[in-house]
Design an enzyme around this catalytic site. Structure first.
Site, short mmCIF file in Angstrom:
data_model
loop_
_atom_site.label_atom_id
_atom_site.label_comp_id
_atom_site.label_asym_id
_atom_site.label_seq_id
_atom_site.Cartn_x
_atom_site.Cartn_y
_atom_site.Cartn_z
N ARG A 99 0.82 -1.21 0.00
CA ARG A 99 0.00 0.00 0.00
C ARG A 99 0.86 1.26 0.00
O ARG A 99 0.50 2.27 -0.61
CB ARG A 99 -0.94 0.00 1.21
CG ARG A 99 -2.01 1.08 1.16
CD ARG A 99 -2.94 1.02 2.35
NE ARG A 99 -2.31 1.47 3.57
CZ ARG A 99 -2.98 1.87 4.66
NH1 ARG A 99 -4.30 1.85 4.67
NH2 ARG A 99 -2.33 2.27 5.73
N HIS A 223 -15.23 3.55 0.93
CA HIS A 223 -14.04 2.75 0.69
C HIS A 223 -14.03 1.45 1.48
O HIS A 223 -13.81 0.36 0.94
CB HIS A 223 -12.78 3.57 1.01
CG HIS A 223 -11.50 2.84 0.77
ND1 HIS A 223 -10.93 2.00 1.70
CD2 HIS A 223 -10.66 2.81 -0.30
CE1 HIS A 223 -9.81 1.49 1.23
NE2 HIS A 223 -9.63 1.97 0.00
N HIS A 250 -14.91 -2.11 -0.25
CA HIS A 250 -13.98 -3.17 0.16
C HIS A 250 -14.49 -3.77 1.47
O HIS A 250 -14.77 -3.03 2.42
CB HIS A 250 -12.58 -2.60 0.38
CG HIS A 250 -11.94 -2.05 -0.85
ND1 HIS A 250 -11.40 -0.79 -0.91
CD2 HIS A 250 -11.75 -2.59 -2.08
CE1 HIS A 250 -10.88 -0.57 -2.11
NE2 HIS A 250 -11.09 -1.65 -2.84
N GLU A 253 -11.09 -7.68 3.40
CA GLU A 253 -9.97 -8.09 2.56
C GLU A 253 -8.84 -8.66 3.40
O GLU A 253 -8.15 -9.59 2.97
CB GLU A 253 -9.46 -6.90 1.74
CG GLU A 253 -8.30 -7.25 0.82
CD GLU A 253 -7.84 -6.08 -0.04
OE1 GLU A 253 -6.93 -6.28 -0.87
OE2 GLU A 253 -8.38 -4.97 0.11
N HIS A 289 -13.86 -8.30 -2.59
CA HIS A 289 -12.95 -9.24 -1.93
C HIS A 289 -13.72 -10.21 -1.02
O HIS A 289 -13.85 -11.37 -1.35
CB HIS A 289 -11.83 -8.54 -1.15
CG HIS A 289 -11.01 -7.62 -1.98
ND1 HIS A 289 -10.38 -8.02 -3.14
CD2 HIS A 289 -10.73 -6.30 -1.85
CE1 HIS A 289 -9.73 -7.01 -3.67
NE2 HIS A 289 -9.94 -5.95 -2.93
N ASP A 338 -8.92 -5.16 -10.28
CA ASP A 338 -8.42 -4.47 -9.09
C ASP A 338 -7.15 -3.67 -9.37
O ASP A 338 -7.20 -2.60 -9.98
CB ASP A 338 -8.21 -5.49 -7.98
CG ASP A 338 -8.08 -4.83 -6.60
OD1 ASP A 338 -8.12 -3.58 -6.53
OD2 ASP A 338 -7.95 -5.54 -5.60
#
Length: 447
Positions: A99, A223, A250, A253, A289, A338
């Site tokens: 990230r 998000h 998301h 995940e 996910h 993704d």
């Protein structure tokens, strides 16, 4: 012109096609697909039209499939291909270290660079047979978080890139407000943040006006539970229901995401979304996910969608989406590229099945009533994504649907020796987008 003075009918045909008639999709030899001037399919016939009455374009020894629908993309992340493939002695080599590299790329983008990166990504998608993409877009403002004069400057870069390349777009505008429980957004996250739900929804109002012109469709994208509060999710849920917008987020995940959510709320991320009202409308919410969900979560998602992104989930070490369990619950399965490290929905579909084989220790996990896996995988790459994005008109070669189609070369080395009744099974379980030769969007040839 025909004898009646009407314009000639226009047909596409090929050796084989995966077409939908009377609600059933199946492999058909030599279909004749009639396409109107506006790119809509108006008839599918099994015999050629009478000579002299029509224009027939024979695409030759190819398999025609519906154009693929990519339900989850971060186009700019294509820029870091290869950049995270080396490990320093101090690097834990986790999702969280990856990230950091992604944030560096996000910080470097100005409008021109974002447009260019997105165009390059969308051109590659079209080459792989993807005719519609759901862009989970969260780079909104300047590097310091200040707004551009047009607060939707970067969103309109995405819209322009889709128009420039010819791919269909559902813009999934991300809401982002924090780094975690009681944590303000980090400096590298500031350009993702609008500052408040009203400020975000003011941007959405402007984008809805643009979407009315038909160039793209729109959805909301809180998000994650990590980046939003339960109160904010409730406000966004009300707005989505008022304006009939799909919602993507998301969900679960990473195990750490679940642990932090339980510490803050005493419940799973899926339950937080459910309590906020996000799951009230069938097939309106997509959990992206959903790797680390439990049986209760699966029941909550039974009439919703889960978007698996197997190549990214493998790349980041996220884990394996429990696709068999989700399918058994009635969840709509769809696929996304993704991070765009790999852009190939055939490979994503195959990895969905292969991941289950590794997880369960058996073969043919995602089989339908007929015992076949390929139709389930093909549906995830087409109608599953279309449902997730609120585009039920896409993902099938059927009367009243746009002629969005991808052609696979049956003389390609990967398909040439396959008995034709098995060709879809071979493609979805052993093939790739390398055999794509032509792509059509709304009757317009794009590849």
């Amino acid at each position: 012109m025909t004898e009646t003075g009407a314009p000639p009918r226009r047909f596409y045909t090929a050796d084989w096609g995966w077409v939908t008639q009377a609600g059933k999709a199946e492999l058909q030899p030599r279909p004749y697909i009639e396409v109107a001037a506006d790119g809509t399919i108006v008839a599918i016939e099994s015999r050629p039209p009478p000579p002299g009455t029509s224009i027939v374009r024979d695409l030759g020894p190819v398999l025609i499939l519906p154009g693929f629908v990519n339900a989850h993309s971060h186009a700019f992340q294509r820029l870091i291909r290869g950049a995270t493939g080396r490990r320093a002695s101090t690097d834990p080599s986790s999702f969280w270290s990856w990230r950091s590299a992604m944030y560096e790329a996000a910080a470097s983008l100005d409008p021109e660079a974002l447009f260019g990166a997105t165009c390059a990504c969308y051109r590659e998608m079209l080459r792989a047979g993807i005719t519609c993409v759901g862009e989970f877009h969260y780079i909104h403002h300047q590097r310091n978080g200040h707004r551009y004069d047009n607060p939707n400057e970067l969103g309109q870069c995405i819209i322009s890139a889709a128009a420039d390349t010819g791919i269909r777009l559902t813009l999934l505008e991300v809401y982002y407000s924090r780094a975690g429980h009681n944590l303000a957004a980090l400096p590298e996250q500031l350009r993702f943040c609008d500052g408040s739900v009203p400020a975000y929804l003011a941007r959405i109002d402007r984008l809805r006006e643009l979407a009315e012109h038909g160039a793209f469709t729109l959805g909301l994208a809180p998000h994650s539970v990590r980046a939003t509060t339960a109160e904010e999710l409730g406000e966004l849920s009300v707005y989505a229901r008022q304006h009939d917008l799909v919602v993507h987020a998301h969900v679960s995940e990473q195990p750490l995401e679940n642990a932090q959510c339980h510490a803050e709320y005493g419940k799973s991320p899926t339950q937080v979304f459910a309590d906020a009202g996000m799951l009230l409308r069938p097939r309106s919410f997509t959990a992206v996910h959903a790797v680390h969900i439990n049986a209760d979560d699966r029941r909550l998602l039974a009439d919703q969608s889960v978007c698996a992104c197997p190549t990214t989930e493998a790349d980041l070490g996220d884990g394996i989406v429990p696709a068999s369990d989700l399918l058994a619950c009635g969840v709509n399965l769809c696929l996304g590229t993704d991070s765009n490290a790999v852009i190939d929905l055939v490979q994503e579909a195959r990895l969905l099945e292969m991941g289950e084989r590794l997880r369960l220790g058996q073969r043919l996990c995602l089989q339908g009533a007929d015992g076949r896996v390929a139709p389930i995988l093909l549906a995830a790459a087409t109608t599953g994504g279309a449902t997730s994005l609120g585009r039920r008109d896409l993902g099938q070669l059927a009367v009243a649907a746009p002629f969005d189609a991808v052609c696979f070369d049956l003389q390609h080395v990967s398909l040439v020796d396959v008995p034709r009744p098995w060709v879809c099974d071979s493609l979805m379980l052993h093939g790739s987008a390398a055999a794509v030769t032509q792509v059509y969007v709304g009757g317009e040839q794009r590849v």
